[in-house]
Design a protein around this motif. Structure first.
Motif, mmCIF file in Angstrom:
data_model
loop_
_atom_site.group_PDB
_atom_site.id
_atom_site.type_symbol
_atom_site.label_atom_id
_atom_site.label_comp_id
_atom_site.label_asym_id
_atom_site.label_seq_id
_atom_site.Cartn_x
_atom_site.Cartn_y
_atom_site.Cartn_z
ATOM 1 N N ASN A 153 0.722 -1.285 0.004
ATOM 2 C CA ASN A 153 -0.012 -0.166 -0.099
ATOM 3 C C ASN A 153 0.918 1.365 -0.166
ATOM 4 N N ASN A 154 2.173 1.036 0.383
ATOM 5 C CA ASN A 154 2.800 2.334 0.146
ATOM 6 C C ASN A 154 3.753 2.517 -1.054
ATOM 7 N N ASP A 155 3.467 1.581 -2.071
ATOM 8 C CA ASP A 155 4.273 1.447 -3.481
ATOM 9 C C ASP A 155 3.507 2.048 -4.681
ATOM 10 N N THR A 156 2.918 3.354 -4.531
ATOM 11 C CA THR A 156 1.967 4.098 -5.380
ATOM 12 C C THR A 156 2.705 3.903 -6.717
ATOM 13 N N ARG A 157 3.775 4.148 -6.900
ATOM 14 C CA ARG A 157 4.328 4.472 -8.242
ATOM 15 C C ARG A 157 4.541 3.045 -8.913
ATOM 16 N N LEU A 158 4.619 1.809 -8.332
ATOM 17 C CA LEU A 158 4.364 0.429 -8.853
ATOM 18 C C LEU A 158 3.030 0.536 -9.238
ATOM 19 N N GLN A 159 2.006 0.802 -8.457
ATOM 20 C CA GLN A 159 0.844 0.588 -8.807
ATOM 21 C C GLN A 159 0.267 1.062 -10.010
ATOM 22 N N ALA A 160 0.842 2.524 -10.099
ATOM 23 C CA ALA A 160 0.351 3.246 -11.272
ATOM 24 C C ALA A 160 0.979 2.536 -12.554
#
Length: 266
Positions: free
Chosen positions: A234-241
């Motif tokens: 949940n803290n890896d927003t760049r990878l999620q994007a």
């Protein structure tokens, strides 16, 4: 004057020759440039269920295959990163992600409120129903299943386990002892064949693969759907994007339908 003029001419010619030599030397000198260092490609470890065809499987030589494996590789090509797959026990999938053992879970991971409290999910990429299988000739019906009159098998850590607990055990229909949990689909299907359980609840495409060629039959489904997505810390927003972007491109490409057809999916 006769002496001076030839001397001047000699000096001029010498200067011109020297200049020519210098120019020639300069023109043939190699040009040196400082190479621009290449950025290393990102590397991500993907956790998968090694026994969940047609989405993810691992053979005896350690090779991974399946729809989710192909999808992850395609998105990696689109977004410019490399992936490595590792098999993880499904009942510890979320903890493997949280601890950093894997960077993503990409293996028929269904979105649920419980999981969403711990991880972020990508855009959804597939939807499935849950089906119920029993032994041929057993006489068990959907009414038997829905009223908790039979022993049920589910995979540990799955949303099928959650479904049985919420809809049958917590409502008092099924005794808790009548739910048996298994580490993988193969061992659970074996338990159904040998009579340890009376029914198994599995997502429909995988259930169909699991019972193929065995004296088992599907008698119905739970009438609701699961949504598949990629689980990311949940803290890896760049990878999620990045994953959202790559999936968006892939799913809008005609090759997406070809990939599904390859694995017998609609």
């Amino acid at each position: 004057m006769k002496v001076i003029i030839p001397l001047v001419v000699f000096l001029v010619i010498g200067c011109i020759a020297a200049a020519g030599c210098t120019s020639a030397l300069n023109s043939t000198a190699p040009v040196t440039t400082t190479p621009i260092p290449q950025e290393p490609r990102p590397q991500y470890v993907i956790g998968v269920d090694a026994d969940f065809p047609p989405f993810s499987s691992q053979d005896s030589t350690g090779n991974f295959s399946g729809f989710d494996i192909d999808t992850a590789r395609r998105v990696a090509e689109i977004e410019g990163f490399d992936v490595t797959f590792v098999a993880i026990p499904w009942d510890s999938a979320i903890s493997s992600l949280e601890s950093g053992k894997v960077d993503m879970i990409w293996s028929g991971m269904t979105v649920s409120p419980e999981r969403s409290a711990w991880v972020n999910f990508s855009v959804p990429y597939y939807r499935v129903t849950r089906s119920i299988a029993v032994r041929e000739g057993s006489g068990f019906t959907m009414e038997d299943f829905n009223t908790g009159k039979i022993r049920i098998g589910a995979q540990a850590g799955s949303t099928e386990q959650e479904w049985v607990e919420v809809n049958l055990i917590e409502t008092g229909r099924l005794p808790e002892a009548n739910l048996s949990l298994y580490k993988d689909i193969s061992s659970m299907t074996g338990a159904l064949v040998n009579g340890t359980v009376d029914a198994t609840l599995v997502q429909a495409p995988t259930q169909a693969r699991a019972i193929h060629g065995k004296p088992l039959v599907v008698i119905g489904n739970t009438m609701d759907e699961d949504t598949y997505a990629v689980a990311i810390r949940n803290n890896d927003t760049r990878l999620q994007a990045t994953i959202d972007h790559g999936l968006g491109i892939l799913m809008s490409d005609p090759v997406w339908q070809e990939m599904k057809a390859k694995h017998g999916l609609q």
